[in-house]
Design a protein around this motif. Structure first.
Motif, short mmCIF file in Angstrom:
data_model
loop_
_atom_site.label_atom_id
_atom_site.label_comp_id
_atom_site.label_asym_id
_atom_site.label_seq_id
_atom_site.Cartn_x
_atom_site.Cartn_y
_atom_site.Cartn_z
N GLN A 39 0.84 -1.19 0.00
CA GLN A 39 0.00 0.00 0.00
C GLN A 39 0.88 1.24 0.00
O GLN A 39 1.95 1.26 0.60
N PHE A 40 0.43 2.28 -0.67
CA PHE A 40 1.16 3.55 -0.68
C PHE A 40 0.18 4.67 -0.98
O PHE A 40 -0.94 4.42 -1.43
N ASP A 41 0.62 5.87 -0.72
CA ASP A 41 -0.21 7.02 -1.04
C ASP A 41 0.67 8.15 -1.60
O ASP A 41 0.81 8.30 -2.80
N CYS A 42 1.34 8.89 -0.71
CA CYS A 42 2.05 10.10 -1.13
C CYS A 42 3.30 9.83 -1.98
O CYS A 42 3.68 10.66 -2.78
N GLN A 43 3.95 8.71 -1.77
CA GLN A 43 5.24 8.37 -2.40
C GLN A 43 6.32 9.40 -2.12
O GLN A 43 7.28 9.53 -2.87
N ASP A 44 6.15 10.13 -1.04
CA ASP A 44 7.10 11.20 -0.73
C ASP A 44 7.54 11.18 0.74
O ASP A 44 8.00 12.19 1.26
N GLY A 45 7.33 10.06 1.42
CA GLY A 45 7.81 9.96 2.80
C GLY A 45 7.04 10.77 3.81
O GLY A 45 7.59 11.16 4.84
N GLU A 46 5.77 11.03 3.54
CA GLU A 46 5.01 11.88 4.46
C GLU A 46 3.81 11.20 5.11
O GLU A 46 3.41 11.58 6.19
N CYS A 47 3.22 10.21 4.44
CA CYS A 47 1.97 9.65 4.96
C CYS A 47 2.17 8.39 5.81
O CYS A 47 1.33 8.06 6.64
N GLY A 48 3.22 7.65 5.59
CA GLY A 48 3.49 6.44 6.35
C GLY A 48 2.74 5.21 5.87
O GLY A 48 2.86 4.13 6.44
N THR A 49 1.98 5.33 4.81
CA THR A 49 1.18 4.21 4.30
C THR A 49 2.05 3.04 3.85
O THR A 49 1.65 1.88 3.97
N CYS A 50 3.24 3.31 3.38
CA CYS A 50 4.09 2.27 2.79
C CYS A 50 5.03 1.61 3.81
O CYS A 50 6.05 1.04 3.42
N LEU A 51 4.66 1.65 5.07
CA LEU A 51 5.50 1.09 6.12
C LEU A 51 5.80 -0.40 5.87
O LEU A 51 4.90 -1.18 5.57
N ARG A 99 10.85 0.69 8.00
CA ARG A 99 11.23 1.69 7.00
C ARG A 99 10.00 2.08 6.18
O ARG A 99 8.99 1.40 6.17
N LEU A 100 10.15 3.18 5.48
CA LEU A 100 9.14 3.58 4.50
C LEU A 100 9.61 3.09 3.13
O LEU A 100 10.69 3.47 2.67
N ALA A 101 8.81 2.27 2.51
CA ALA A 101 9.22 1.65 1.24
C ALA A 101 9.50 2.70 0.16
O ALA A 101 10.34 2.48 -0.71
N CYS A 102 8.83 3.83 0.23
CA CYS A 102 9.04 4.86 -0.79
C CYS A 102 10.31 5.66 -0.55
O CYS A 102 10.71 6.44 -1.41
N GLN A 103 10.94 5.47 0.60
CA GLN A 103 12.14 6.23 0.94
C GLN A 103 13.39 5.38 0.97
O GLN A 103 14.51 5.90 0.87
#
Ligand code: FES
Length: 118
Positions: A39-51, A99-103
Motif C-alpha cells: 500500500q502507498f499514497d504520497c510516495q514522498d515519505g510523508e503519509c506512512g502508508t508504505c510502512l 522503513r518507509l518503502a518509498c524512501q
C-alpha cells in the motif's frame, strides 16, 4: 545484484532481483514493478502508508541507512522508531527494522521486506 524477498501474511513470498546503485530504486518502486500490492499514497515519505519491516540477510553489515529526517519523523509518529533508536543509529550507522518503502533506496544487499504486518 541483490535479492529482495517480499513477504506478506496472505500471499506467497516473492523474491526479485534488484539493481543496486541507483538513487531512484526504492523498495516501493521495485514492489510496484513486480506487481506486489504494497500500500502507498504520497510516495514522498510523508503519509506512512508504505510502512514495511526490513530484515538484512547475509553476514555483511546492513547498508540501508541513513534515514532522512522526514522518514525518521514519520516512523516516530507511527510509533516504530524511538528517539533512543535514532541516537543509536547515528552512533552505530545501523538502520532500523521499520522503513518507509518509498524512501528506502536499495543497496547491494539481500533483504527480506515484510509488508502488511504493521
Ligand atoms: Fe507515503 Fe511512503 S507512500 S510515506
Amino acid at each position: 545484484m541483490p535479492n529482495i524477498t517480499f513477504s506478506h501474511p496472505d500471499y506467497k513470498d516473492k523474491t526479485v532481483y534488484a539493481v543496486a546503485g541507483s538513487h531512484t530504486e526504492t523498495i516501493l518502486k521495485i514492489a510496484r514493478e513486480n506487481k506486489l500490492p504494497i500500500q502507498f499514497d504520497c510516495q514522498d515519505g510523508e503519509c506512512g502508508t508504505c510502512l514495511v519491516r526490513v530484515t538484512h540477510l547475509g553476514k555483511t553489515k546492513p547498508k540501508g541507512g541513513p534515514l532522512t529526517v522526514k522518514e525518521q519523523t514519520v516512523l516516530q509518529e507511527l510509533g516504530k522508531l524511538t528517539a533512543e533508536e535514532i541516537e543509536q543509529m547515528s552512533v552505530d550507522d545501523f538502520p532500523p527494522q521499520w522503513r518507509l518503502a518509498c524512501q528506502m533506496i536499495v543497496r547491494d544487499e539481500d533483504l527480506l521486506v515484510e509488508y502488511g504486518v504493521n
